[in-house]
Scaffold this motif. Sequence first.
Motif, PDB file in Angstrom:
ATOM      1  N   THR A  67       0.855  -1.185   0.000  1.00 22.23           N
ATOM      2  CA  THR A  67       0.000   0.000   0.000  1.00 22.23           C
ATOM      3  C   THR A  67       0.889   1.232   0.000  1.00 22.23           C
ATOM      4  N   ALA A  68       0.606   2.140  -0.926  1.00 21.63           N
ATOM      5  CA  ALA A  68       1.292   3.434  -0.951  1.00 21.63           C
ATOM      6  C   ALA A  68       0.391   4.434  -0.237  1.00 21.63           C
ATOM      7  N   THR A  69       0.833   4.912   0.906  1.00 21.54           N
ATOM      8  CA  THR A  69       0.083   5.916   1.663  1.00 21.54           C
ATOM      9  C   THR A  69       0.628   7.278   1.284  1.00 21.54           C
ATOM     10  N   VAL A  70      -0.249   8.104   0.718  1.00 22.61           N
ATOM     11  CA  VAL A  70       0.152   9.428   0.251  1.00 22.61           C
ATOM     12  C   VAL A  70      -0.334  10.453   1.274  1.00 22.61           C
ATOM     13  N   ASN A  71       0.609  11.118   1.912  1.00 30.31           N
ATOM     14  CA  ASN A  71       0.307  12.170   2.878  1.00 30.31           C
ATOM     15  C   ASN A  71       0.333  13.508   2.139  1.00 30.31           C
ATOM     16  N   ILE A  72      -0.745  14.265   2.263  1.00 28.08           N
ATOM     17  CA  ILE A  72      -0.893  15.534   1.542  1.00 28.08           C
ATOM     18  C   ILE A  72      -0.705  16.667   2.542  1.00 28.08           C
ATOM     19  N   TYR A  73       0.150  17.643   2.175  1.00 27.67           N
ATOM     20  CA  TYR A  73       0.499  18.716   3.102  1.00 27.67           C
ATOM     21  C   TYR A  73       0.094  20.088   2.564  1.00 27.67           C
ATOM     22  N   ASP A  74      -0.195  20.998   3.488  1.00 22.84           N
ATOM     23  CA  ASP A  74      -0.474  22.391   3.131  1.00 22.84           C
ATOM     24  C   ASP A  74       0.832  23.019   2.658  1.00 22.84           C
ATOM     25  N   PRO A  75       0.840  23.694   1.493  1.00 20.99           N
ATOM     26  CA  PRO A  75       2.090  24.231   0.969  1.00 20.99           C
ATOM     27  C   PRO A  75       2.683  25.361   1.817  1.00 20.99           C
ATOM     28  N   GLU A  76       1.858  26.046   2.599  1.00 21.59           N
ATOM     29  CA  GLU A  76       2.364  27.170   3.397  1.00 21.59           C
ATOM     30  C   GLU A  76       2.715  26.758   4.823  1.00 21.59           C
ATOM     31  N   THR A  77       1.793  26.056   5.493  1.00 24.77           N
ATOM     32  CA  THR A  77       2.018  25.710   6.903  1.00 24.77           C
ATOM     33  C   THR A  77       2.767  24.396   7.072  1.00 24.77           C
ATOM     34  N   LYS A  78       2.822  23.598   6.022  1.00 26.64           N
ATOM     35  CA  LYS A  78       3.460  22.267   6.034  1.00 26.64           C
ATOM     36  C   LYS A  78       2.726  21.283   6.945  1.00 26.64           C
ATOM     37  N   GLU A  79       1.487  21.610   7.340  1.00 31.97           N
ATOM     38  CA  GLU A  79       0.688  20.699   8.158  1.00 31.97           C
ATOM     39  C   GLU A  79      -0.010  19.694   7.263  1.00 31.97           C
ATOM     40  N   LYS A  80      -0.178  18.480   7.774  1.00 34.92           N
ATOM     41  CA  LYS A  80      -0.847  17.427   7.007  1.00 34.92           C
ATOM     42  C   LYS A  80      -2.307  17.807   6.781  1.00 34.92           C
ATOM     43  N   GLN A  81      -2.758  17.716   5.531  1.00 35.54           N
ATOM     44  CA  GLN A  81      -4.122  18.070   5.163  1.00 35.54           C
ATOM     45  C   GLN A  81      -4.992  16.852   4.892  1.00 35.54           C
ATOM     46  N   GLY A  82      -4.362  15.733   4.570  1.00 35.55           N
ATOM     47  CA  GLY A  82      -5.146  14.540   4.271  1.00 35.55           C
ATOM     48  C   GLY A  82      -4.249  13.383   3.886  1.00 35.55           C
ATOM     49  N   ILE A  83      -4.901  12.251   3.685  1.00 29.94           N
ATOM     50  CA  ILE A  83      -4.196  11.020   3.322  1.00 29.94           C
ATOM     51  C   ILE A  83      -5.022  10.304   2.268  1.00 29.94           C
ATOM     52  N   THR A  84      -4.348   9.708   1.313  1.00 31.27           N
ATOM     53  CA  THR A  84      -5.005   8.811   0.379  1.00 31.27           C
ATOM     54  C   THR A  84      -4.091   7.612   0.191  1.00 31.27           C
ATOM     55  N   GLU A  85      -4.653   6.521  -0.276  1.00 36.19           N
ATOM     56  CA  GLU A  85      -3.864   5.300  -0.439  1.00 36.19           C
ATOM     57  C   GLU A  85      -4.057   4.724  -1.824  1.00 36.19           C
ATOM     58  N   ALA A  86      -3.026   4.009  -2.276  1.00 35.48           N
ATOM     59  CA  ALA A  86      -3.088   3.315  -3.557  1.00 35.48           C
ATOM     60  C   ALA A  86      -2.461   1.936  -3.361  1.00 35.48           C
ATOM     61  N   GLU A  87      -3.114   0.948  -3.925  1.00 29.79           N
ATOM     62  CA  GLU A  87      -2.577  -0.413  -3.863  1.00 29.79           C
ATOM     63  C   GLU A  87      -1.546  -0.567  -4.977  1.00 29.79           C
ATOM     64  N   ILE A  88      -0.376  -1.126  -4.619  1.00 30.09           N
ATOM     65  CA  ILE A  88       0.658  -1.380  -5.625  1.00 30.09           C
ATOM     66  C   ILE A  88       1.223  -2.776  -5.398  1.00 30.09           C
ATOM     67  N   THR A  89       2.015  -3.231  -6.360  1.00 30.58           N
ATOM     68  CA  THR A  89       2.703  -4.519  -6.248  1.00 30.58           C
ATOM     69  C   THR A  89       4.182  -4.264  -6.427  1.00 30.58           C
ATOM     70  N   ILE A  90       4.989  -4.840  -5.544  1.00 29.95           N
ATOM     71  CA  ILE A  90       6.446  -4.742  -5.660  1.00 29.95           C
ATOM     72  C   ILE A  90       6.934  -6.060  -6.245  1.00 29.95           C
ATOM     73  N   LEU A  91       7.611  -5.953  -7.379  1.00 27.56           N
ATOM     74  CA  LEU A  91       8.131  -7.151  -8.061  1.00 27.56           C
ATOM     75  C   LEU A  91       9.649  -7.191  -7.906  1.00 27.56           C
ATOM     76  N   ILE A  92      10.143  -8.281  -7.343  1.00 22.83           N
ATOM     77  CA  ILE A  92      11.576  -8.504  -7.220  1.00 22.83           C
ATOM     78  C   ILE A  92      11.910  -9.650  -8.180  1.00 22.83           C
ATOM     79  N   ASN A  93      12.677  -9.339  -9.237  1.00 24.79           N
ATOM     80  CA  ASN A  93      12.908 -10.325 -10.314  1.00 24.79           C
ATOM     81  C   ASN A  93      13.902 -11.414  -9.939  1.00 24.79           C
ATOM     82  N   ASN A  94      14.975 -11.114  -9.213  1.00 23.88           N
ATOM     83  CA  ASN A  94      15.997 -12.134  -8.886  1.00 23.88           C
ATOM     84  C   ASN A  94      16.269 -12.158  -7.401  1.00 23.88           C
TER      85      ASN A  94
END
Length: 174
Positions: free
Chosen positions: A147-174
Amino acid sequence: MKEPKRANRQKKQRKKVVTLLLISLTILVIGSWYWFSQKDPVPVISAELLPEISDASDQRISKRAQEVADANYFTLQINPEAVFENGRSRGSIEIVNPGTNVYPIAVDIMLADTKEVIYSSGAIYPNQLVESVYLKRPLEKGEYPATATVNIYDPETKEKQGITEAEITILINN
């Protein structure tokens, strides 16, 4: 003689009552029609959308509304598969914070089964991308749901404004 006078009085009184009822009913019908008739809607404009000067045209209001919408719009581009030649090598991950965003982001990738964070991006500002990375610890050959958790921040205050997630797959070939 008293009977016909009394009958006339009662008829006059009935006529008055009927006339008053008809007048009242007419006023009620006209009042109801006026009250419930279709009126031109008055547009309500949010204070954020009000232009600085009072003689704004519809185009200026529309333009300002689009600016407010764009400022609150967030998109993310992330490749659903992160590919690594082996568990110790640099791999392609492709995280993009498009220039259309106004928010900086930070991405943490954690394995689905153990919840272990195996990558943290740090700040990614609008119009920046991360193409290839090293994992925090080596992984064996295989496919790893994550799961990729994306933390979204306010550009001025640098405070966290929200979170969204995306499902991903990590492939290790060897």
